[in-house]
Structures are given as C-alpha cells and as structure tokens.
Design an enzyme around this catalytic site. Structure first.
Site, PDB file in Angstrom:
ATOM      1  N   SER A 199       0.829  -1.195   0.000  1.00 59.28           N
ATOM      2  CA  SER A 199       0.000   0.000   0.000  1.00 59.28           C
ATOM      3  C   SER A 199       0.873   1.259   0.000  1.00 59.28           C
ATOM      4  O   SER A 199       1.731   1.405  -0.874  1.00 59.28           O
ATOM      5  CB  SER A 199      -0.957  -0.066   1.203  1.00 59.28           C
ATOM      6  OG  SER A 199      -1.978   0.880   1.099  1.00 59.28           O
TER       7      SER A 199
ATOM      8  N   ASP B 287      -8.619  -5.150  -5.915  1.00 65.85           N
ATOM      9  CA  ASP B 287      -7.972  -4.098  -5.124  1.00 65.85           C
ATOM     10  C   ASP B 287      -8.077  -2.752  -5.844  1.00 65.85           C
ATOM     11  O   ASP B 287      -7.698  -2.622  -7.008  1.00 65.85           O
ATOM     12  CB  ASP B 287      -6.507  -4.478  -4.905  1.00 65.85           C
ATOM     13  CG  ASP B 287      -5.772  -3.544  -3.962  1.00 65.85           C
ATOM     14  OD1 ASP B 287      -6.382  -2.585  -3.444  1.00 65.85           O
ATOM     15  OD2 ASP B 287      -4.570  -3.781  -3.741  1.00 65.85           O
TER      16      ASP B 287
ATOM     17  N   HIS C 129      -7.316  -5.800  -0.932  1.00 63.94           N
ATOM     18  CA  HIS C 129      -6.067  -5.072  -0.683  1.00 63.94           C
ATOM     19  C   HIS C 129      -5.300  -5.719   0.466  1.00 63.94           C
ATOM     20  O   HIS C 129      -4.082  -5.874   0.409  1.00 63.94           O
ATOM     21  CB  HIS C 129      -6.386  -3.614  -0.360  1.00 63.94           C
ATOM     22  CG  HIS C 129      -5.178  -2.742  -0.240  1.00 63.94           C
ATOM     23  ND1 HIS C 129      -4.245  -2.612  -1.245  1.00 63.94           N
ATOM     24  CD2 HIS C 129      -4.740  -1.935   0.774  1.00 63.94           C
ATOM     25  CE1 HIS C 129      -3.290  -1.773  -0.869  1.00 63.94           C
ATOM     26  NE2 HIS C 129      -3.563  -1.356   0.350  1.00 63.94           N
TER      27      HIS C 129
END
EC number: 3.1.1.-
Length: 304
Positions: free
Chosen positions: A171, A228, A281
């Site tokens: 991320s 995601d 994610h």
C-alpha cells in the site's frame, strides 16, 4: 474510516484538476497476459515480512523468526513515520519491509492524499532524468525514513557479508518501497536484488515510470490481488503512470495468477470493477496473509 480516506483523496484530486492538466500522453500496453513464472515462494515470504510491520512492538523484537528470515532492526512508529523492519533472509538477503497506511494516524492518512506531483528530493534528484515527478505525499513519507533505512542497510550488509538487498512494501509502504528501491539502486553499492510491492499505487509520472523500467525493470515485482482499488490511484488523468509488468491474482486470494506485460496493460485489473473495501487489498498472497492490523501477529508464512 475508508469513507474519510476516499473523501480526502477526492478533494485532493479535485484540487489537482482545477490546477490544470498534467500529462495525458502515456501509453497503455495491449500485450496479452502470460503464465506466471515469478517465484511464488519468495512472494509468500515477502508478504509475511511486510505483514509484521503492522504488528505491535511487543511482537516485533530483534531475533523474531518469520519464515526463513530473522528480524535485525526496526524503526518508525506507524504514526509520524511509517515503520520499517529489516531482516536477514536466506532467500531475499537483507530485506527491508515498509508498513502501509496506519488508518488511525492523521499523518499517515495525509501522505495518501498529498497528490501534487513534485520534483524528486534534492538528495537523489541528480540521478533522475529531467521532467521526473513523483507524488508529494509518498515522497514525504519515504524521506522521513530514508536516512535510518540507508544506514541500517549499509550496517547489516557489512555485518552479514551480504550483497543482496530486497525492498518490500504494501500500500503506502509499496509506494515508499518503490522510491526506496530506486534510491538504493541509484545511490548504494550493489543496488537492489529485487523489490516485491503489494497493492502498489501509482507513484510518479511517465518519465518516472520509464526510468523505473530502465533501471530496475528486471528486478521489479508488483503484485495485485483481486479487485484491489489502491493500484488505480492516483488516477492517470492527473499524470501518473505505473511502471511495466504486474502479477494479477484473480480471483482474489487464490493462487491463480498471470503476468500482465508493459505499462498500464489494458487487460487484467482494468477489466473488473474496484471493490470499495480493503478485503482484496489486505488479502492472501500465495498462502500468506497481509491483513494489516487485523492480520496475524506475529506474521506467519504460508499457512493460509
């Protein structure tokens, strides 16, 4: 919390659009996907190392074993500075794993929404081609750990007689990881061995993406899970572009995966809607969970 982050990011995008167009001339690959020949055992190992960056300090002590790796050093607190852990790994060498966004930290959240493209930091600007731009917030987050990270890499490379350096991130930590991988490649002896980046957002403009391809394209491994949404931001309409090649796990959290060649491949992730949640994610990457603060602590490799 997710709504707040999306609202902040939308406001940032609106401000950028009102400032005028940036670069709309980047290309998109139309190459067909190919079978996965990436090392999934290393991907699984890397996922475990980055999961541990989300864990409480009480479970993050030097000597901790995660798969084939031993924790040597940790810095940052996930608030004013993203946490990074440094390990010695049988498969990855000196492995630096960088934490993603801490949803309880305003400072961490703001790194995600400072969307203006800016020049590379003066410490490494001279290594980049003219016209390079990177996202302000991602660079700000990386610069806050840069000196400690570089010192730790140099120290433990020497102590362990190890030339291999692998940079890992998830991320926000993946965005920082891409900047870190380029920094190590451009400024440190031996450069990087590999970089494994999970749920990578766009970090820079087409000039940056092309330079990444040139310098570390053969060492760059971007992994996207399912639907995601994070790899879709910041949007291309604001002048941002992904480097070449990613591995798309689809359906999410499975072991079915293909490689999508080139920059911004029109197949793969672009063909499915983005899920407005974090389930993909923060998913399972080849039997290892990256669940952030809801994940396994201490992290485990290959048990999902």
């Amino acid at each position: 919390m997710l709504f707040n982050r999306i609202a902040l990011f939308a406001a940032s995008c609106a401000a950028l659009v009102s400032a005028g167009p940036l670069n709309f001339h980047a290309g998109s690959s139309k190459d067909q996907p190919v079978s996965n020949n990436w090392n999934t055992k290393e991907i699984s190992q890397a996922a475990g190392l980055v999961q541990q960056t989300y864990c409480d300090r009480s479970t993050t002590k030097p000597g901790l074993k995660i798969g084939d790796s031993t924790l040597l050093f940790t810095a940052g607190n996930g608030d004013h500075r993203q946490r990074f852990n440094l390990y010695h790994s049988e498969s990855l060498g000196i492995a630096v794993a960088i934490e993603g966004t801490n949803l309880t930290s305003i400072t961490s959240d703001l790194h995600d929404v400072k969307g203006l493209p800016v020049l590379p930091h003066p410490r490494y600007r001279s290594h980049y081609p003219e016209g390079t731009r990177v996202m302000h917030g991602f660079q700000e987050a990386y610069v806050s750990i840069m000196d400690d990270m570089v010192r730790a890499i140099e120290k433990y490379k020497k102590e362990k007689n190890e030339k291999r350096v692998t940079i890992i991130g998830h991320s926000l930590g993946a965005a920082m990881g891409l900047l870190a991988a380029m920094d190590v490649e451009l400024r440190l002896d031996d450069g990087i061995c590999k970089t494994y980046l999970f749920g990578l957002p766009r970090v820079g403009n087409p000039t940056f993406a092309g330079f990444v391809d040139e310098k570390i394209g053969h060492k760059f491994y971007s992994i996207i899970n399912g639907q995601d949404w994070v790899p879709a931001v910041p949007p291309r309409a604001l002048g941002y572009q992904h480097p070449s090649n990613y591995l798309w796990i689809y359906p999410g959290n499975s072991t079915n995966a293909k490689i999508y060649p080139g920059q911004e491949n029109v197949h793969g992730i672009l063909t499915v809607p983005r899920a407005p949640n974090f389930y993909d994610h923060q998913g399972v990457y080849f039997h290892t969970q990256i669940g952030a603060s809801f994940g396994q602590c201490p992290a485990k490799v290959g048990n999902m």
